[in-house]
Design a protein around this motif. Structure first.
Motif, PDB file in Angstrom:
ATOM      1  N   GLU A  12      54.925  52.757  -2.873  1.00 17.27           N
ATOM      2  CA  GLU A  12      53.549  52.724  -2.351  1.00 17.27           C
ATOM      3  C   GLU A  12      52.530  52.872  -3.462  1.00 17.27           C
ATOM      4  OE1 GLU A  12      54.688  54.795   1.891  1.00 17.27           O
ATOM      5  OE2 GLU A  12      53.133  55.763   0.649  1.00 17.27           O
ATOM      6  N   ALA A  13      52.814  53.803  -4.382  1.00 15.80           N
ATOM      7  CA  ALA A  13      51.877  54.020  -5.494  1.00 15.80           C
ATOM      8  C   ALA A  13      51.783  52.759  -6.348  1.00 15.80           C
ATOM      9  CB  ALA A  13      52.327  55.213  -6.334  1.00 15.80           C
ATOM     10  N   LEU A  14      52.940  52.126  -6.615  1.00 22.53           N
ATOM     11  CA  LEU A  14      52.941  50.919  -7.449  1.00 22.53           C
ATOM     12  C   LEU A  14      52.186  49.785  -6.771  1.00 22.53           C
ATOM     13  CD1 LEU A  14      56.534  51.000  -8.959  1.00 22.53           C
ATOM     14  CD2 LEU A  14      54.372  51.191 -10.211  1.00 22.53           C
ATOM     15  N   GLY A  16      49.791  50.115  -4.653  1.00 20.04           N
ATOM     16  CA  GLY A  16      48.376  50.494  -4.743  1.00 20.04           C
ATOM     17  C   GLY A  16      47.770  50.167  -6.104  1.00 20.04           C
ATOM     18  N   LEU A  17      48.611  50.239  -7.137  1.00 19.48           N
ATOM     19  CA  LEU A  17      48.132  49.931  -8.490  1.00 19.48           C
ATOM     20  C   LEU A  17      48.137  48.427  -8.758  1.00 19.48           C
ATOM     21  CD1 LEU A  17      50.101  52.730 -10.408  1.00 19.48           C
ATOM     22  CD2 LEU A  17      47.608  52.579 -10.250  1.00 19.48           C
ATOM     23  N   GLY A  18      48.719  47.679  -7.838  1.00 22.67           N
ATOM     24  CA  GLY A  18      48.823  46.236  -8.035  1.00 22.67           C
ATOM     25  C   GLY A  18      50.050  45.849  -8.836  1.00 22.67           C
ATOM     26  N   ALA A  19      51.009  46.754  -8.929  1.00 23.34           N
ATOM     27  CA  ALA A  19      52.236  46.468  -9.685  1.00 23.34           C
ATOM     28  C   ALA A  19      53.326  46.020  -8.732  1.00 23.34           C
ATOM     29  CB  ALA A  19      52.691  47.712 -10.432  1.00 23.34           C
ATOM     30  N   ASP A  20      54.313  45.347  -9.281  1.00 25.54           N
ATOM     31  CA  ASP A  20      55.472  44.928  -8.509  1.00 25.54           C
ATOM     32  C   ASP A  20      56.331  46.167  -8.241  1.00 25.54           C
ATOM     33  OD1 ASP A  20      57.926  44.035  -7.732  1.00 25.54           O
ATOM     34  OD2 ASP A  20      58.358  43.002  -9.633  1.00 25.54           O
ATOM     35  N   ALA A  21      56.560  46.458  -6.956  1.00 21.05           N
ATOM     36  CA  ALA A  21      57.300  47.665  -6.585  1.00 21.05           C
ATOM     37  C   ALA A  21      58.754  47.608  -7.066  1.00 21.05           C
ATOM     38  CB  ALA A  21      57.242  47.873  -5.074  1.00 21.05           C
ATOM     39  N   GLY A  22      59.248  46.416  -7.429  1.00 17.80           N
ATOM     40  CA  GLY A  22      60.632  46.281  -7.893  1.00 17.80           C
ATOM     41  C   GLY A  22      60.825  46.664  -9.351  1.00 17.80           C
ATOM     42  N   LEU A  23      59.724  47.005 -10.009  1.00 18.36           N
ATOM     43  CA  LEU A  23      59.840  47.225 -11.454  1.00 18.36           C
ATOM     44  C   LEU A  23      60.684  48.435 -11.819  1.00 18.36           C
ATOM     45  CD1 LEU A  23      58.109  48.833 -13.969  1.00 18.36           C
ATOM     46  CD2 LEU A  23      56.290  48.472 -12.384  1.00 18.36           C
ATOM     47  N   PHE A  80      54.643  70.198 -17.724  1.00 19.80           N
ATOM     48  CA  PHE A  80      54.798  69.687 -16.349  1.00 19.80           C
ATOM     49  C   PHE A  80      53.588  68.828 -15.961  1.00 19.80           C
ATOM     50  CE2 PHE A  80      53.476  70.213 -11.906  1.00 19.80           C
ATOM     51  CZ  PHE A  80      54.552  69.610 -11.274  1.00 19.80           C
ATOM     52  N   ARG A  81      53.861  67.704 -15.330  1.00 17.16           N
ATOM     53  CA  ARG A  81      52.794  66.910 -14.709  1.00 17.16           C
ATOM     54  C   ARG A  81      53.251  66.517 -13.305  1.00 17.16           C
ATOM     55  NH1 ARG A  81      52.053  63.826 -19.939  1.00 17.16           N
ATOM     56  NH2 ARG A  81      52.968  61.989 -18.978  1.00 17.16           N
ATOM     57  N   SER A  82      52.340  66.618 -12.337  1.00 12.94           N
ATOM     58  CA  SER A  82      52.686  66.264 -10.958  1.00 12.94           C
ATOM     59  C   SER A  82      52.661  64.742 -10.774  1.00 12.94           C
ATOM     60  CB  SER A  82      51.695  66.910  -9.995  1.00 12.94           C
ATOM     61  OG  SER A  82      50.430  66.302 -10.155  1.00 12.94           O
ATOM     62  N   PHE A  83      53.237  64.314  -9.683  1.00 11.13           N
ATOM     63  CA  PHE A  83      53.187  62.902  -9.276  1.00 11.13           C
ATOM     64  C   PHE A  83      51.725  62.446  -9.210  1.00 11.13           C
ATOM     65  CE2 PHE A  83      52.989  59.452  -6.287  1.00 11.13           C
ATOM     66  CZ  PHE A  83      54.211  58.790  -6.319  1.00 11.13           C
ATOM     67  N   ASP A  84      50.886  63.242  -8.528  1.00  8.04           N
ATOM     68  CA  ASP A  84      49.474  62.850  -8.356  1.00  8.04           C
ATOM     69  C   ASP A  84      48.735  62.785  -9.687  1.00  8.04           C
ATOM     70  OD1 ASP A  84      49.778  62.588  -5.642  1.00  8.04           O
ATOM     71  OD2 ASP A  84      49.087  64.621  -5.190  1.00  8.04           O
ATOM     72  N   PHE A  85      49.064  63.711 -10.601  1.00  3.45           N
ATOM     73  CA  PHE A  85      48.405  63.698 -11.910  1.00  3.45           C
ATOM     74  C   PHE A  85      48.773  62.415 -12.655  1.00  3.45           C
ATOM     75  CE2 PHE A  85      47.811  64.467 -16.352  1.00  3.45           C
ATOM     76  CZ  PHE A  85      46.698  65.287 -16.436  1.00  3.45           C
ATOM     77  N   PRO A 110      54.220  56.795 -11.546  1.00  4.09           N
ATOM     78  CA  PRO A 110      54.319  58.080 -10.853  1.00  4.09           C
ATOM     79  C   PRO A 110      55.689  58.186 -10.177  1.00  4.09           C
ATOM     80  CG  PRO A 110      52.465  56.764 -10.007  1.00  4.09           C
ATOM     81  CD  PRO A 110      53.129  55.954 -11.068  1.00  4.09           C
ATOM     82  N   GLY A 111      56.342  59.330 -10.334  1.00  2.00           N
ATOM     83  CA  GLY A 111      57.680  59.512  -9.763  1.00  2.00           C
ATOM     84  C   GLY A 111      58.785  59.238 -10.775  1.00  2.00           C
ATOM     85  N   CYS A 112      58.425  58.624 -11.901  1.00  2.00           N
ATOM     86  CA  CYS A 112      59.441  58.264 -12.901  1.00  2.00           C
ATOM     87  C   CYS A 112      59.251  59.027 -14.213  1.00  2.00           C
ATOM     88  CB  CYS A 112      59.412  56.764 -13.187  1.00  2.00           C
ATOM     89  SG  CYS A 112      59.821  55.770 -11.744  1.00  2.00           S
ATOM     90  N   SER A 113      58.318  59.958 -14.246  1.00  2.00           N
ATOM     91  CA  SER A 113      58.077  60.678 -15.496  1.00  2.00           C
ATOM     92  C   SER A 113      58.972  61.911 -15.584  1.00  2.00           C
ATOM     93  CB  SER A 113      56.613  61.120 -15.575  1.00  2.00           C
ATOM     94  OG  SER A 113      56.441  61.986 -16.683  1.00  2.00           O
ATOM     95  N   GLU A 114      59.607  62.076 -16.735  1.00  2.00           N
ATOM     96  CA  GLU A 114      60.397  63.299 -16.961  1.00  2.00           C
ATOM     97  C   GLU A 114      59.513  64.534 -16.849  1.00  2.00           C
ATOM     98  OE1 GLU A 114      64.099  62.002 -19.865  1.00  2.00           O
ATOM     99  OE2 GLU A 114      62.292  62.813 -20.792  1.00  2.00           O
ATOM    100  N   HIS A 115      58.209  64.364 -17.055  1.00  2.00           N
ATOM    101  CA  HIS A 115      57.302  65.521 -16.963  1.00  2.00           C
ATOM    102  C   HIS A 115      57.275  66.118 -15.548  1.00  2.00           C
ATOM    103  CE1 HIS A 115      55.610  65.419 -21.012  1.00  2.00           C
ATOM    104  NE2 HIS A 115      55.651  64.099 -20.933  1.00  2.00           N
ATOM    105  N   HIS A 116      57.578  65.317 -14.522  1.00  2.00           N
ATOM    106  CA  HIS A 116      57.609  65.867 -13.158  1.00  2.00           C
ATOM    107  C   HIS A 116      58.676  66.959 -13.020  1.00  2.00           C
ATOM    108  CE1 HIS A 116      55.037  62.593 -12.281  1.00  2.00           C
ATOM    109  NE2 HIS A 116      55.942  61.691 -11.947  1.00  2.00           N
ATOM    110  N   SER A 117      59.753  66.802 -13.780  1.00  2.00           N
ATOM    111  CA  SER A 117      60.893  67.726 -13.648  1.00  2.00           C
ATOM    112  C   SER A 117      60.591  69.091 -14.260  1.00  2.00           C
ATOM    113  CB  SER A 117      62.126  67.119 -14.336  1.00  2.00           C
ATOM    114  OG  SER A 117      61.933  67.130 -15.750  1.00  2.00           O
ATOM    115  N   GLY A 118      59.522  69.182 -15.027  1.00  2.00           N
ATOM    116  CA  GLY A 118      59.210  70.444 -15.708  1.00  2.00           C
ATOM    117  C   GLY A 118      60.124  70.708 -16.889  1.00  2.00           C
ATOM    118  N   ARG A 119      60.832  69.668 -17.342  1.00  2.00           N
ATOM    119  CA  ARG A 119      61.756  69.851 -18.474  1.00  2.00           C
ATOM    120  C   ARG A 119      61.287  69.141 -19.740  1.00  2.00           C
ATOM    121  NH1 ARG A 119      66.049  67.274 -17.871  1.00  2.00           N
ATOM    122  NH2 ARG A 119      65.828  66.265 -15.853  1.00  2.00           N
ATOM    123  N   ALA A 120      60.218  68.329 -19.618  1.00  2.00           N
ATOM    124  CA  ALA A 120      59.783  67.530 -20.770  1.00  2.00           C
ATOM    125  C   ALA A 120      58.513  68.103 -21.392  1.00  2.00           C
ATOM    126  CB  ALA A 120      59.532  66.090 -20.332  1.00  2.00           C
TER     127      ALA A 120
END
Ligand code: ZN
Length: 179
Positions: A12-14, A16-23, A80-85, A110-120
C-alpha cells in the motif's frame, strides 16, 4: 503485525508513492517488523535521543565504549526508525524533486529497512558529512572493519550488494549476541 499484514502495508505504501508494489519481491528485499522493545542509547549526532532493541543497545554501548577507549569516536547518526518515519523520509525526498528510483537505491521502502528492527545503526565521524561514502576513509570505519564483528555488528550493504542498494559504509547491523 504478521508478515502477511506487513507485506500488505508495504504494498500500500509503495502504491501510494507511485512505485511498483512488486519491487520488494523482485529485489529480494527482506522485510522487518518494528522492534517490540526499545532502549534509549543516548543522544545521537543530531542531539535527539536514539533507540535500539535491548540486545543491540547493549552491543552498541560496548562497541562504542571500546572504540572510545582507543580514541576512536563513533557518532550515532541514526538508530531505530519506524515504518511511518521511513515513509515520511521517502515522501520528503520526492517532494524535493528526487526521482523515486533514485530514492529507493538509497532508502529502503517502508517495511524493508533494517532500522525498523532496532538492530541497525548509521555511524558518522566528526568532520565529514553523514551518510556519505567518504565515511570509508575515516578512522572510525577502519576501527569498525577490524572490530565490529566481535560485537556482533556487520556491514549490511557492501559495494555491489545483492539488494541493489548503494554502498553504505556507515550502516552496520547487529546480528548476534556478542561473545
Ligand atoms: Zn542505515
Amino acid at each position: 503485525m504478521s508478515v502477511a499484514a506487513l507485506r500488505r502495508r508495504i504494498a500500500e505504501a509503495l502504491e501510494g508513492l507511485g512505485a511498483d508494489a512488486g519491487l520488494v519481491g523482485r529485489r529480494g528485499l527482506p522485510v522487518f517488523g518494528e522492534a517490540a522493545r526499545l532502549h534509549c542509547v543516548g543522544l545521537g549526532a543530531d542531539g535527539r535521543d536514539k533507540f535500539l532493541a535491548p540486545l543491540a543497545a547493549r552491543a552498541w554501548q560496548a562497541m562504542s565504549a571500546a572504540a572510545a577507549a582507543e580514541q576512536v569516536e563513533l557518532l550515532l547518526v541514526s538508530a531505530f526508525r519506524s515504518f511511518d518515519f521511513q515513509h515520511a523520509l521517502i515522501r520528503a525526498k520526492i517532494a524535493k524533486g528526487r526521482s523515486l528510483d533514485e530514492v529507493l537505491r538509497v532508502n529502503a521502502p517502508p517495511g524493508c529497512s533494517e532500522h525498523h528492527s532496532g538492530r541497525a545503526v548509521d555511524i558518522g565521524s566528526r568532520g565529514i558529512a553523514p551518510l556519505e561514502e567518504d565515511f570509508e576513509r575515516t578512522e572510525a570505519f577502519a576501527w569498525l572493519g577490524a572490530n565490529a564483528a566481535r560485537y556482533g555488528f556487520g556491514l549490511s550493504f557492501p559495494r555491489e550488494n545483492r539488494y541493489g542498494y548503494l554502498y553504505e559504509p556507515w550502516h552496520w547491523c547487529w546480528h548476534r549476541r556478542s561473545t
